[in-house]
Design a protein around this motif. Structure first.
Motif, short mmCIF file in Angstrom:
data_model
loop_
_atom_site.label_atom_id
_atom_site.label_comp_id
_atom_site.label_asym_id
_atom_site.label_seq_id
_atom_site.Cartn_x
_atom_site.Cartn_y
_atom_site.Cartn_z
N VAL A 149 -3.92 17.02 -9.83
CA VAL A 149 -2.62 16.65 -10.73
C VAL A 149 -1.95 15.15 -10.15
N LEU A 150 -1.86 14.99 -8.79
CA LEU A 150 -1.15 13.87 -8.31
C LEU A 150 -2.15 12.74 -7.81
N ALA A 151 -3.25 13.05 -7.17
CA ALA A 151 -4.14 12.03 -6.42
C ALA A 151 -4.74 11.17 -7.53
N PRO A 152 -4.78 11.41 -8.89
CA PRO A 152 -5.36 10.40 -9.70
C PRO A 152 -4.26 9.32 -10.22
N LEU A 153 -3.09 9.65 -10.00
CA LEU A 153 -2.01 8.80 -10.50
C LEU A 153 -1.64 7.42 -9.93
N HIS A 154 -2.32 7.05 -8.80
CA HIS A 154 -2.31 5.83 -8.21
C HIS A 154 -3.54 5.55 -7.10
N PRO A 155 -3.99 4.35 -7.02
CA PRO A 155 -4.95 3.88 -5.97
C PRO A 155 -4.26 4.01 -4.71
N TRP A 156 -4.22 5.34 -4.10
CA TRP A 156 -3.59 5.57 -2.74
C TRP A 156 -4.46 4.99 -1.71
N PRO A 208 0.82 -1.19 -0.11
CA PRO A 208 -0.07 0.10 0.10
C PRO A 208 0.80 1.46 0.02
N LEU A 209 0.49 2.15 -0.73
CA LEU A 209 1.06 3.58 -0.97
C LEU A 209 0.08 4.81 -0.33
N ASP A 210 1.12 5.74 0.48
CA ASP A 210 0.48 6.82 0.89
C ASP A 210 1.17 7.94 0.21
N LEU A 211 0.13 8.90 -0.14
CA LEU A 211 0.82 9.97 -0.90
C LEU A 211 0.79 11.29 0.35
N GLU A 270 -11.45 23.14 5.77
CA GLU A 270 -12.68 23.25 5.09
C GLU A 270 -12.63 22.91 3.87
N LEU A 271 -11.52 23.24 3.13
CA LEU A 271 -11.37 22.90 1.43
C LEU A 271 -11.56 21.46 1.58
N LEU A 272 -10.73 20.63 2.32
CA LEU A 272 -10.62 19.31 2.21
C LEU A 272 -11.97 18.44 2.25
N ARG A 273 -12.74 19.06 3.36
CA ARG A 273 -14.18 18.35 3.41
C ARG A 273 -15.01 18.71 2.37
N HIS A 274 -14.65 19.46 1.44
CA HIS A 274 -15.64 19.42 0.07
C HIS A 274 -14.91 18.92 -0.96
N THR A 275 -13.70 18.25 -0.61
CA THR A 275 -13.49 17.40 -1.84
C THR A 275 -13.47 15.87 -1.68
N GLY A 276 -13.14 15.43 -2.65
CA GLY A 276 -13.45 13.88 -2.78
C GLY A 276 -14.57 13.39 -3.48
N GLY A 320 -10.82 7.94 -5.20
CA GLY A 320 -9.60 7.76 -4.20
C GLY A 320 -10.13 8.36 -2.99
N PRO A 321 -9.65 8.11 -1.88
CA PRO A 321 -9.64 8.62 -0.29
C PRO A 321 -9.73 10.21 -0.16
N ARG A 322 -10.51 10.26 0.74
CA ARG A 322 -10.64 11.94 1.11
C ARG A 322 -9.43 12.16 1.40
#
Length: 344
Positions: free
Chosen positions: A176-183, A150-153, A217-223, A227-229
């Motif tokens: 840009v980076l999050a879609p590059l792998h199933p983290w 397992p990899l963590d970004l 607050e920004l991260l709560r509205h992403t995902g 991938g993981p939030r």
């Protein structure tokens, strides 16, 4: 007692020094349950002793351990440097041999591998910077695929302020980076504590804006995607480069300070390195305790220390810079973790 979560709500990037280790070790169970640090072993530190201290304060809970500053030291253990449930860390800017060694260690311990992507100021403001980072990350992923773990970004934005548009930078890098792998985990680290005294320093306390407060607050509205939030991270009650320096005391221009994390700002009081400094420390502690931002002595170990210092209890000399940093980390980690848990 709160049970540990499978994934953290908060990832503070902390130097493996006494001040941060002691602050984390004394966190209450409800806070420890949602916090998983990213420990960095600073330069010129005995790697074996540092790894032992990290394992001791973690008490069987997972955390990431970045050993880039000491991997070439004579005492660095090539095999078994990081023991379960700790997770080794590598990065795109590191030597190929070191990347392979950390991947092999991750495969051996079975806890997974953290990939720390450090964004410098030029990469953050230039569109081509993100593309170069993505290309380097893809090459690293191909290089370490043999580990099958397992990899963590761990996206490390470093120091940010409001003028840099930290929220927009974070979104751009994540996209840009999050879609590059199933983290397994995606962490966004950014910090706002100043490296030097604010220019508008006013006696005895100064305030400096907390740009890091914009990111949860920004991260709560992403995902919502596959991938993981993303998880929020910062550098505790210190600046982003703290773990990369040999020392946070001694010749550091910001040698010692009392610090307190308010809702919108950091309260900072510099302590000059001169005789009678304990009088200054107690005066600063009294002002923090008298501030409407103060949450009470029972809130954290750091708040308790500030109250005792303000009241004239404790050691006559009021400690030294490491003690003040420890108190700052303690109240900061507690406050951020509880706020994230309240809004989760």
């Amino acid at each position: 007692m709160s049970e540990p979560r499978s994934e953290p709500l908060y990832v503070p990037a902390l130097p493996a020094r006494w001040s941060a280790l002691a602050a984390y070790d004394k966190l209450t169970p409800d806070v420890r349950a949602v916090v998983a640090p990213l420990w960095t072993v600073p330069p010129r530190v005995d790697p074996r002793a540092a790894l032992d201290r990290i394992a001791r304060v973690q008490r069987g809970r997972p955390a990431w351990v970045d050993t880039r500053h000491v991997e070439r030291e004579p005492g660095f253990p090539c095999h078994g440097a990081v023991r379960p449930p700790l997770r080794p860390v590598t990065g795109i800017e590191r030597a190929i041999g070191e990347q392979a060694a950390r991947a092999e260690a991750a495969r051996a311990v079975g806890t997974g591998l953290g990939i720390r992507v450090r964004q410098n100021s030029h990469d953050r403001v230039r569109p081509s910077g993100g593309e170069r980072t993505a290309e380097a990350l893809c090459r690293l992923l191909e290089r370490i695929a043999f580990a099958r773990c397992p990899l963590d970004l761990l996206i490390d934005l470093g120091a940010v302020d409001e003028d840099q548009g930290a929220d927009h930078t974070a979104l751009r890098v994540l996209n840009v980076l999050a879609p590059l792998h199933p983290w397994r985990t995606v962490v966004l680290l950014a910090g706002a504590f100043p490296r030097t005294c604010p220019e508008t320093y006013g006696p005895p306390l100064a305030e400096t804006c907390r740009a890091d407060r914009l990111l949860p607050e920004l991260l709560r509205h992403t995902g919502g995607g596959p991938g993981p939030r993303p998880v929020h991270g910062d550098y505790g009650a210190h600046d982003a480069a703290s773990a990369d320096r040999v020392s946070d005391t001694g010749e550091d221009p910001f040698r010692g300070a009392l610090r307190y994390t308010a809702e919108q700002a950091f309260l900072i009081g510099e302590v000059p390195a001169e005789s009678g400094h304990h009088l200054r420390v107690r005066a600063l502690a009294r002002e923090i305790v008298a501030s409407p931002c103060f949450r009470g002595a029972e809130y954290s170990e750091g708040d308790r220390w500030l109250r005792a210092c303000a009241d004239g209890r404790g050691l006559p000399g009021t400690g030294h810079p490491d003690v003040w940093i420890c108190a700052g980390h303690s109240q900061h980690l507690t406050h951020v973790a509880r706020e994230l848990r309240r809004h989760s």
